[in-house]
Design an enzyme around this catalytic site. Structure first.
Site, PDB file in Angstrom:
ATOM      1  N   GLU A 234      83.312  17.106 -14.975  1.00 39.14           N
ATOM      2  CA  GLU A 234      84.098  16.931 -16.214  1.00 39.14           C
ATOM      3  C   GLU A 234      84.158  15.486 -16.706  1.00 39.14           C
ATOM      4  OE1 GLU A 234      87.871  18.791 -15.312  1.00 39.14           O
ATOM      5  OE2 GLU A 234      86.913  20.681 -14.778  1.00 39.14           O
ATOM      6  N   ASN A 282      79.069  19.425 -13.231  1.00 35.70           N
ATOM      7  CA  ASN A 282      79.886  20.617 -13.498  1.00 35.70           C
ATOM      8  C   ASN A 282      80.892  20.317 -14.617  1.00 35.70           C
ATOM      9  OD1 ASN A 282      80.819  23.302 -12.630  1.00 35.70           O
ATOM     10  ND2 ASN A 282      82.644  22.275 -11.838  1.00 35.70           N
ATOM     11  N   HIS A 318      85.238  29.167 -17.972  1.00 34.13           N
ATOM     12  CA  HIS A 318      86.636  29.550 -18.199  1.00 34.13           C
ATOM     13  C   HIS A 318      86.703  29.986 -19.659  1.00 34.13           C
ATOM     14  CE1 HIS A 318      87.987  28.039 -14.364  1.00 34.13           C
ATOM     15  NE2 HIS A 318      87.455  26.849 -14.603  1.00 34.13           N
ATOM     16  N   GLU A 349      82.762  28.731 -12.337  1.00 32.47           N
ATOM     17  CA  GLU A 349      84.221  28.925 -12.197  1.00 32.47           C
ATOM     18  C   GLU A 349      84.709  30.034 -13.127  1.00 32.47           C
ATOM     19  OE1 GLU A 349      86.439  25.274 -12.628  1.00 32.47           O
ATOM     20  OE2 GLU A 349      85.014  24.104 -11.466  1.00 32.47           O
ATOM     21  N   ASP A 351      86.373  32.885 -15.242  1.00 35.49           N
ATOM     22  CA  ASP A 351      87.510  33.783 -15.434  1.00 35.49           C
ATOM     23  C   ASP A 351      87.670  33.961 -16.945  1.00 35.49           C
ATOM     24  OD1 ASP A 351      88.728  31.322 -16.138  1.00 35.49           O
ATOM     25  OD2 ASP A 351      89.825  31.195 -14.253  1.00 35.49           O
TER      26      ASP A 351
HETATM   27  O1  G3I Z   1      99.792  20.606  -3.752  1.00 33.60           O
HETATM   28  C1  G3I Z   1     100.904  20.481  -4.654  1.00 33.60           C
HETATM   29  C2  G3I Z   1     102.169  20.837  -3.977  1.00 33.60           C
HETATM   30  O2  G3I Z   1     102.409  19.908  -2.951  1.00 33.60           O
HETATM   31  C3  G3I Z   1     103.292  20.831  -4.997  1.00 33.60           C
HETATM   32  O3  G3I Z   1     104.461  21.256  -4.408  1.00 33.60           O
HETATM   33  C4  G3I Z   1     102.977  21.767  -6.159  1.00 33.60           C
HETATM   34  C5  G3I Z   1     104.027  21.738  -7.245  1.00 33.60           C
HETATM   35  O4  G3I Z   1     103.490  22.004  -8.509  1.00 33.60           O
HETATM   36  O5  G3I Z   1     101.756  21.347  -6.724  1.00 33.60           O
HETATM   37  C6  G3I Z   1     100.673  21.407  -5.824  1.00 33.60           C
HETATM   38  O6  G3I Z   1      99.536  20.964  -6.469  1.00 33.60           O
HETATM   39  C7  G3I Z   1      98.958  21.854  -7.414  1.00 33.60           C
HETATM   40  C8  G3I Z   1      97.532  22.129  -6.961  1.00 33.60           C
HETATM   41  O7  G3I Z   1      96.859  22.907  -7.930  1.00 33.60           O
HETATM   42  C9  G3I Z   1      97.462  22.858  -5.636  1.00 33.60           C
HETATM   43  O8  G3I Z   1      98.103  24.089  -5.726  1.00 33.60           O
HETATM   44  C10 G3I Z   1      98.948  21.192  -8.765  1.00 33.60           C
HETATM   45  O9  G3I Z   1     100.284  21.084  -9.245  1.00 33.60           O
HETATM   46  C11 G3I Z   1      98.130  21.993  -9.751  1.00 33.60           C
HETATM   47  O10 G3I Z   1      98.004  21.264 -10.944  1.00 33.60           O
HETATM   48  C12 G3I Z   1      96.760  22.226  -9.164  1.00 33.60           C
HETATM   49  O11 G3I Z   1      96.020  23.002 -10.088  1.00 33.60           O
HETATM   50  C13 G3I Z   1      94.633  23.084  -9.821  1.00 33.60           C
HETATM   51  C14 G3I Z   1      93.852  22.430 -10.954  1.00 33.60           C
HETATM   52  O12 G3I Z   1      92.469  22.590 -10.716  1.00 33.60           O
HETATM   53  C15 G3I Z   1      94.167  20.942 -11.048  1.00 33.60           C
HETATM   54  O13 G3I Z   1      93.375  20.354 -12.012  1.00 33.60           O
HETATM   55  C16 G3I Z   1      94.267  24.564  -9.757  1.00 33.60           C
HETATM   56  O14 G3I Z   1      94.886  25.159  -8.615  1.00 33.60           O
HETATM   57  C17 G3I Z   1      92.754  24.726  -9.667  1.00 33.60           C
HETATM   58  O15 G3I Z   1      92.419  26.077  -9.839  1.00 33.60           O
HETATM   59  C18 G3I Z   1      92.089  23.935 -10.792  1.00 33.60           C
HETATM   60  O16 G3I Z   1      90.706  24.048 -10.645  1.00 33.60           O
HETATM   61  C19 G3I Z   1      89.940  23.378 -11.659  1.00 33.60           C
HETATM   62  C20 G3I Z   1      88.625  22.975 -11.031  1.00 33.60           C
HETATM   63  O17 G3I Z   1      88.824  22.240  -9.859  1.00 33.60           O
HETATM   64  C21 G3I Z   1      87.780  22.176 -12.027  1.00 33.60           C
HETATM   65  N1  G3I Z   1      87.589  22.915 -13.261  1.00 33.60           N
HETATM   66  C22 G3I Z   1      88.801  23.425 -13.875  1.00 33.60           C
HETATM   67  C23 G3I Z   1      89.598  24.259 -12.878  1.00 33.60           C
HETATM   68  C24 G3I Z   1      90.811  24.875 -13.543  1.00 33.60           C
HETATM   69  O18 G3I Z   1      91.676  23.895 -14.001  1.00 33.60           O
END
Ligand code: G3I
Length: 434
Positions: A234, A282, A318, A349, A351
């Site tokens: 990205e 990616n 997505h 990725e 969905d």
């Molecule tokens: O780990 C913390 C935790 O300690 C905390 O308590 C909690 C509270 O919100 O947050 C947790 O972190 C979260 C993390 O996922 C793990 O669950 C973040 O807030 C959350 O923003 C994060 O989201 C991830 C996102 O990437 C971040 O950019 C999604 O799960 C994940 O599916 C998403 O994946 C990305 C790919 O890597 C790249 N392409 C886009 C895709 C979708 O956004």
């Protein structure tokens, strides 16, 4: 790369996902190159090595696949179903072969493994998910390829400068390999999910050193277990997350210090670490023919022309808010132009978000079928990864731009009881050539 004869390139692509010179299923090679771990004092974690799974590939395709034996020990090659070979029908651009579907299959994974050439069917896997028996059962039965949803990002792996934390990522990688699933490393250089210290770096020297240390340690740690990597993620932005308006390089700690050359640099370091790994760029909302896809196309074309060691491009796919919408024909045309640069293409990725009804139920089914089909027919399209297993765990449910407001995005192939949805059937149809 561009100057290589076309048949050699195609041969290399097909062999990269499983080919043999005899078609009777050779023994698995060892995974990776067996080199030592990276420099820079990686700490903790076991570097459990394991040999690749069975590598009994399908017989070489009838068209232009050559006879190069390239057993990489990947755990996902086909088990040798004697599907008919392709015949160079020229159905896709440039007189190319098309992938032949399996004669029969009862899972997505099997459909991918028995296709000729095989195609990896992947899922984003979360550490939390692996605590659930149904999740694990469906994930392993239906998929041959794993991307860690969050556990291999920079903040998870290098929370403090030069101190690495491998536990959560190792759990996923080792689970995958114990189920004969291949793993893609996600992701080495990304502006998001960086630890605070990395975001505070400044100046070209500091940033370049941090990139080098991170890539060397991470690729070194997983060297015998992972040979496909999202190297840069990205790096491009537009005014809207749908890929429209003023495409440009994204400001980030990497871009701000090094300019666009941080991308070439990351790929060069990754190649030094593993001469045989597949190295990917990616991005999201480059699935349709839009401003961002055009910009990324020119960027990747430039990299290929400069000899930057890139092997492929991941199209995140997505579909729906907050990202782009794309139909099958649009996706097919877009994948084709990137493949014609001599690269693999991957759906990385996928969905399709139903929140706010921006994508209707009918459109969702149509997109799932037609987009998967667009990739499946192209031998250069080497993997289709879905971003999660079941609706209830989708990142979209809690992502504000996804417009779900606490509702389920209904975006995946399995419901909360891990039952197959109609979306699953559409994907299966596309994989079976129906
Ligand atoms: O780990 C913390 C935790 O300690 C905390 O308590 C909690 C509270 O919100 O947050 C947790 O972190 C979260 C993390 O996922 C793990 O669950 C973040 O807030 C959350 O923003 C994060 O989201 C991830 C996102 O990437 C971040 O950019 C999604 O799960 C994940 O599916 C998403 O994946 C990305 C790919 O890597 C790249 N392409 C886009 C895709 C979708 O956004």
């Amino acid at each position: 790369m561009r100057s290589a004869p076309f048949t050699l390139l195609l041969s290399a692509f097909l062999c990269a996902i499983g080919c043999s010179d005899g078609g009777d299923g050779g023994a698995g090679g060892t995974g990776g190159q067996g080199a030592t771990g990276g420099t820079g004092g990686a700490t903790g974690g076991t570097t459990s090595t394991s040999t690749g799974g069975t590598d009994a590939s399908t017989s070489a395709t009838g068209s232009a696949t050559g006879s190069t034996s390239a057993s990489t020990g990947d755990a996902t090659s086909s088990t040798g179903d004697a599907t008919s070979s392709t015949s160079g029908t020229g159905g896709t651009g440039g007189g190319m072969a098309v992938r032949t579907p399996a004669a029969s299959a009862s899972t997505l994974r099997e459909a991918g493994e028995k296709a000729n050439p095989p195609i990896l069917i992947g899922a984003a896997i979360s550490g939390g998910g692996l605590n659930n028996g149904d999740y694990k059962r469906v994930a392993a039965a239906e998929h041959s390829y794993v991307t860690a949803e969050n556990e291999m990002k920079w903040d998870a792996l290098e929370p403090n400068p030069g101190q690495f934390s491998w536990g959560a990522a190792d759990n996923i990688v080792n689970w995958a390999r114990s189920n004969n699933m291949k793993v893609k490393g996600h992701t080495l250089v990304w502006h998001n999910q960086l630890p605070g210290w990395a975001n505070s770096l400044s100046g070209a020297t500091q940033v370049e050193q941090a990139i080098r240390r991170h890539i060397e340690n991470v690729m070194g740690h997983f060297k015998d277990r992972i040979d496909t990597w999202d190297v840069v993620n990205e790096a491009v932005i537009t005014n809207s997350d749908t890929g429209v308006g003023n495409p440009r390089m994204r400001p980030s700690v990497f871009f701000n210090a090094l300019g666009e050359r941080f991308i070439d640099l990351a790929f060069q370091i990754a190649r030094e670490q593993d001469p045989n790994a597949k190295l990917y760029y990616n991005d999201y909302s480059i699935d349709a023919l839009n401003d961002k896809a055009d910009f990324v196309y020119e960027m990747i074309k430039g990299m290929v022309e400069r000899g930057v060691p890139i092997d492929g491009v991941g199209f995140q796919m997505h579909i729906g808010p907050p990202n782009n919408e794309a139909g099958g024909a649009d996706v097919a045309a877009n994948l084709r132009r990137f493949a014609d640069l001599g690269l693999e293409v991957l759906i990385s990725e996928m969905d399709i978000n139903r929140c706010s009804n921006q994508v209707t139920a009918e459109e969702q089914l149509e997109y799932y079928h037609d987009i998967v089909e667009a990739c499946f027919v192209m031998p250069e399209c080497t993997a289709i990864t879905f971003w999660g297993i079941n609706d209830g765990r989708s990142w979209l449910n809690s992502w504000s731009g996804a417009l779900c407001n606490g509702q389920s995005s209904q975006s995946l192939l399995f419901n909360d009881q891990y039952q197959k949805k109609e979306t699953y059937n559409k994907v299966m149809d596309a994989l079976m050539g129906r």
